[in-house]
Write a protein that holds these residues in place. Structure first.
Motif, PDB file in Angstrom:
ATOM      1  N   LEU A  55       0.646  -1.090  -0.199  1.00  0.00           N
ATOM      2  CA  LEU A  55      -0.069  -0.077   0.060  1.00  0.00           C
ATOM      3  C   LEU A  55       0.937   1.034  -0.038  1.00  0.00           C
ATOM      4  O   LEU A  55       0.572   2.339  -0.696  1.00  0.00           O
ATOM      5  CB  LEU A  55      -0.925  -0.076   1.226  1.00  0.00           C
ATOM      6  CG  LEU A  55      -1.995  -1.000   1.208  1.00  0.00           C
ATOM      7  CD1 LEU A  55      -2.778  -0.922   2.292  1.00  0.00           C
ATOM      8  CD2 LEU A  55      -2.935  -0.461   0.032  1.00  0.00           C
ATOM      9  N   LEU A  56       1.839   1.395   0.847  1.00  0.00           N
ATOM     10  CA  LEU A  56       2.800   2.421   0.764  1.00  0.00           C
ATOM     11  C   LEU A  56       3.447   2.704  -0.563  1.00  0.00           C
ATOM     12  O   LEU A  56       3.439   3.795  -1.121  1.00  0.00           O
ATOM     13  CB  LEU A  56       3.861   2.064   1.914  1.00  0.00           C
ATOM     14  CG  LEU A  56       4.975   3.368   2.001  1.00  0.00           C
ATOM     15  CD1 LEU A  56       4.177   4.551   2.547  1.00  0.00           C
ATOM     16  CD2 LEU A  56       6.002   2.948   3.123  1.00  0.00           C
ATOM     17  N   MET A  57       4.010   1.579  -1.337  1.00  0.00           N
ATOM     18  CA  MET A  57       4.523   1.404  -2.560  1.00  0.00           C
ATOM     19  C   MET A  57       3.572   1.998  -3.495  1.00  0.00           C
ATOM     20  O   MET A  57       3.721   2.985  -4.306  1.00  0.00           O
ATOM     21  CB  MET A  57       5.073   0.515  -3.183  1.00  0.00           C
ATOM     22  CG  MET A  57       6.035   0.062  -2.324  1.00  0.00           C
ATOM     23  SD  MET A  57       7.673   1.262  -2.395  1.00  0.00           S
ATOM     24  CE  MET A  57       8.905   0.544  -1.613  1.00  0.00           C
ATOM     25  N   ALA A  58       2.143   1.781  -3.372  1.00  0.00           N
ATOM     26  CA  ALA A  58       1.093   2.004  -4.380  1.00  0.00           C
ATOM     27  C   ALA A  58       1.019   3.682  -4.149  1.00  0.00           C
ATOM     28  O   ALA A  58       0.434   4.204  -5.198  1.00  0.00           O
ATOM     29  CB  ALA A  58      -0.138   1.163  -4.367  1.00  0.00           C
ATOM     30  N   GLY A  59       0.803   3.800  -2.849  1.00  0.00           N
ATOM     31  CA  GLY A  59       0.637   5.259  -2.615  1.00  0.00           C
ATOM     32  C   GLY A  59       1.468   6.350  -3.166  1.00  0.00           C
ATOM     33  O   GLY A  59       1.410   7.407  -3.623  1.00  0.00           O
ATOM     34  N   TRP A  66      -2.887   9.594   0.821  1.00  0.00           N
ATOM     35  CA  TRP A  66      -3.828   8.939   1.928  1.00  0.00           C
ATOM     36  C   TRP A  66      -3.432   7.462   1.767  1.00  0.00           C
ATOM     37  O   TRP A  66      -3.563   6.602   2.848  1.00  0.00           O
ATOM     38  CB  TRP A  66      -5.287   9.309   1.829  1.00  0.00           C
ATOM     39  CG  TRP A  66      -5.614   8.703   0.540  1.00  0.00           C
ATOM     40  CD1 TRP A  66      -5.632   9.364  -0.961  1.00  0.00           C
ATOM     41  CD2 TRP A  66      -6.322   7.457  -0.076  1.00  0.00           C
ATOM     42  NE1 TRP A  66      -6.245   8.688  -2.036  1.00  0.00           N
ATOM     43  CE2 TRP A  66      -6.646   7.483  -1.254  1.00  0.00           C
ATOM     44  CE3 TRP A  66      -6.572   6.322   0.822  1.00  0.00           C
ATOM     45  CZ2 TRP A  66      -7.071   6.326  -1.848  1.00  0.00           C
ATOM     46  CZ3 TRP A  66      -7.002   5.114   0.131  1.00  0.00           C
ATOM     47  CH2 TRP A  66      -7.365   5.271  -0.924  1.00  0.00           C
ATOM     48  N   LEU A  67      -3.459   6.875   0.537  1.00  0.00           N
ATOM     49  CA  LEU A  67      -2.908   5.506   0.382  1.00  0.00           C
ATOM     50  C   LEU A  67      -1.594   5.090   1.114  1.00  0.00           C
ATOM     51  O   LEU A  67      -1.495   4.072   1.777  1.00  0.00           O
ATOM     52  CB  LEU A  67      -3.017   5.055  -0.956  1.00  0.00           C
ATOM     53  CG  LEU A  67      -2.724   3.355  -1.361  1.00  0.00           C
ATOM     54  CD1 LEU A  67      -3.924   2.787  -0.687  1.00  0.00           C
ATOM     55  CD2 LEU A  67      -2.820   3.428  -2.890  1.00  0.00           C
ATOM     56  N   GLY A  68      -0.603   6.071   0.731  1.00  0.00           N
ATOM     57  CA  GLY A  68       0.732   5.789   1.464  1.00  0.00           C
ATOM     58  C   GLY A  68       0.515   6.013   3.068  1.00  0.00           C
ATOM     59  O   GLY A  68       1.407   5.005   3.780  1.00  0.00           O
ATOM     60  N   VAL A  69      -0.137   6.754   3.731  1.00  0.00           N
ATOM     61  CA  VAL A  69      -0.263   6.786   5.022  1.00  0.00           C
ATOM     62  C   VAL A  69      -0.960   5.622   5.530  1.00  0.00           C
ATOM     63  O   VAL A  69      -0.700   5.179   6.524  1.00  0.00           O
ATOM     64  CB  VAL A  69      -1.108   8.241   5.332  1.00  0.00           C
ATOM     65  CG1 VAL A  69      -1.617   8.173   7.064  1.00  0.00           C
ATOM     66  CG2 VAL A  69      -0.323   9.529   4.795  1.00  0.00           C
ATOM     67  N   VAL A  70      -2.087   5.160   4.814  1.00  0.00           N
ATOM     68  CA  VAL A  70      -2.749   4.106   5.361  1.00  0.00           C
ATOM     69  C   VAL A  70      -1.817   2.688   5.224  1.00  0.00           C
ATOM     70  O   VAL A  70      -1.757   2.184   6.081  1.00  0.00           O
ATOM     71  CB  VAL A  70      -3.769   3.527   4.342  1.00  0.00           C
ATOM     72  CG1 VAL A  70      -4.676   2.386   4.474  1.00  0.00           C
ATOM     73  CG2 VAL A  70      -5.131   4.902   4.437  1.00  0.00           C
ATOM     74  N   GLY A  71      -1.109   2.811   4.318  1.00  0.00           N
ATOM     75  CA  GLY A  71       0.070   1.645   4.282  1.00  0.00           C
ATOM     76  C   GLY A  71       1.252   1.734   5.313  1.00  0.00           C
ATOM     77  O   GLY A  71       1.477   0.892   5.847  1.00  0.00           O
ATOM     78  N   PHE A  72       1.461   2.830   5.732  1.00  0.00           N
ATOM     79  CA  PHE A  72       2.344   2.922   6.753  1.00  0.00           C
ATOM     80  C   PHE A  72       1.698   2.600   8.149  1.00  0.00           C
ATOM     81  O   PHE A  72       2.398   1.993   9.092  1.00  0.00           O
ATOM     82  CB  PHE A  72       2.870   4.560   7.084  1.00  0.00           C
ATOM     83  CG  PHE A  72       3.655   4.757   8.169  1.00  0.00           C
ATOM     84  CD1 PHE A  72       5.013   4.226   8.198  1.00  0.00           C
ATOM     85  CD2 PHE A  72       3.002   5.249   9.294  1.00  0.00           C
ATOM     86  CE1 PHE A  72       5.992   4.343   9.228  1.00  0.00           C
ATOM     87  CE2 PHE A  72       4.123   5.609  10.452  1.00  0.00           C
ATOM     88  CZ  PHE A  72       5.343   5.019  10.275  1.00  0.00           C
ATOM     89  N   LEU A  73       0.466   3.189   8.453  1.00  0.00           N
ATOM     90  CA  LEU A  73      -0.201   2.847   9.525  1.00  0.00           C
ATOM     91  C   LEU A  73      -0.631   1.194   9.692  1.00  0.00           C
ATOM     92  O   LEU A  73      -0.470   0.589  10.871  1.00  0.00           O
ATOM     93  CB  LEU A  73      -1.531   3.327   9.570  1.00  0.00           C
ATOM     94  CG  LEU A  73      -1.614   4.948   9.731  1.00  0.00           C
ATOM     95  CD1 LEU A  73      -2.884   5.684   9.664  1.00  0.00           C
ATOM     96  CD2 LEU A  73      -0.782   5.478  11.168  1.00  0.00           C
ATOM     97  N   VAL A  74      -0.918   0.796   8.651  1.00  0.00           N
ATOM     98  CA  VAL A  74      -0.901  -0.890   8.806  1.00  0.00           C
ATOM     99  C   VAL A  74       0.268  -1.483   9.081  1.00  0.00           C
ATOM    100  O   VAL A  74       0.470  -2.359   9.807  1.00  0.00           O
ATOM    101  CB  VAL A  74      -1.556  -1.368   7.130  1.00  0.00           C
ATOM    102  CG1 VAL A  74      -1.277  -2.882   7.114  1.00  0.00           C
ATOM    103  CG2 VAL A  74      -2.797  -0.932   6.982  1.00  0.00           C
ATOM    104  N   MET A  75       1.483  -1.226   8.316  1.00  0.00           N
ATOM    105  CA  MET A  75       2.849  -1.595   8.688  1.00  0.00           C
ATOM    106  C   MET A  75       3.091  -1.438  10.085  1.00  0.00           C
ATOM    107  O   MET A  75       3.762  -2.264  10.947  1.00  0.00           O
ATOM    108  CB  MET A  75       3.736  -0.729   7.659  1.00  0.00           C
ATOM    109  CG  MET A  75       3.671  -1.141   6.330  1.00  0.00           C
ATOM    110  SD  MET A  75       4.997  -0.215   5.337  1.00  0.00           S
ATOM    111  CE  MET A  75       6.606  -0.278   6.147  1.00  0.00           C
ATOM    112  N   LEU A  76       2.684  -0.151  10.743  1.00  0.00           N
ATOM    113  CA  LEU A  76       3.267   0.067  12.179  1.00  0.00           C
ATOM    114  C   LEU A  76       2.165  -0.947  12.994  1.00  0.00           C
ATOM    115  O   LEU A  76       2.871  -1.401  14.026  1.00  0.00           O
ATOM    116  CB  LEU A  76       2.847   1.498  12.363  1.00  0.00           C
ATOM    117  CG  LEU A  76       3.082   2.010  13.943  1.00  0.00           C
ATOM    118  CD1 LEU A  76       4.502   1.965  13.953  1.00  0.00           C
ATOM    119  CD2 LEU A  76       2.792   3.344  14.032  1.00  0.00           C
TER     120      LEU A  76
END
Length: 130
Positions: A55-59, A66-76
């Motif tokens: 998700l972070l890469m897709a963002g 917003w997609l990058g932020v969601v990816g980062f939060l999922v990773m965290l």
């Protein structure tokens, strides 16, 4: 009101019979499936972490912040789950049976289970008597 000696012996007999008849089910009731549960939780967290990276890469590729932020939060979140699950997992050589290092804790858990069973038994007797 605690169980009488006869009731205590009967309960212990039932417990031994359950272990003899279906040891897998008995250990699942006892809570020895903790190692499997935590291992599965860690694997799920690692998979979620990889999804977060995607998700972070897709963002970044599609310039969607917003997609990058969601990816980062999922990773965290998944990293936290993996670390806490890894710490709670019993060690490979650690036995979870009656003779292991955690036998005292399991004995206390079994006693609390016994107390709950006794309380339920007493409630049923009181309800039937009144």
């Amino acid at each position: 009101m605690p169980l009488s000696e006869h009731e205590q012996r009967m309960l212990e007999q039932m417990e031994r019979a359950l272990y003899a008849e279906d040891p897998k089910f008995a250990t699942a009731l006892e809570g020895s499936g903790l190692r499997t549960y935590t291992r599965r939780r860690v694997y799920q967290a690692v998979a979620g972490f990889l999804v977060g990276i995607a998700l972070l890469m897709a963002g970044m590729i599609f310039t969607q912040i917003w997609l990058g932020v969601v990816g980062f939060l999922v990773m965290l979140g998944c990293a936290v789950l993996a670390v806490t699950g890894w710490r709670k997992a019993p060690k490979a050589g650690e036995r979870q049976g009656r003779g292991g290092p955690s036998a005292g804790r399991q004995h206390r858990q079994r006693r609390s289970m016994m107390n709950r069973i006794e309380e339920r038994w007493q409630r049923r007797r009181d309800e039937q008597g009144h």
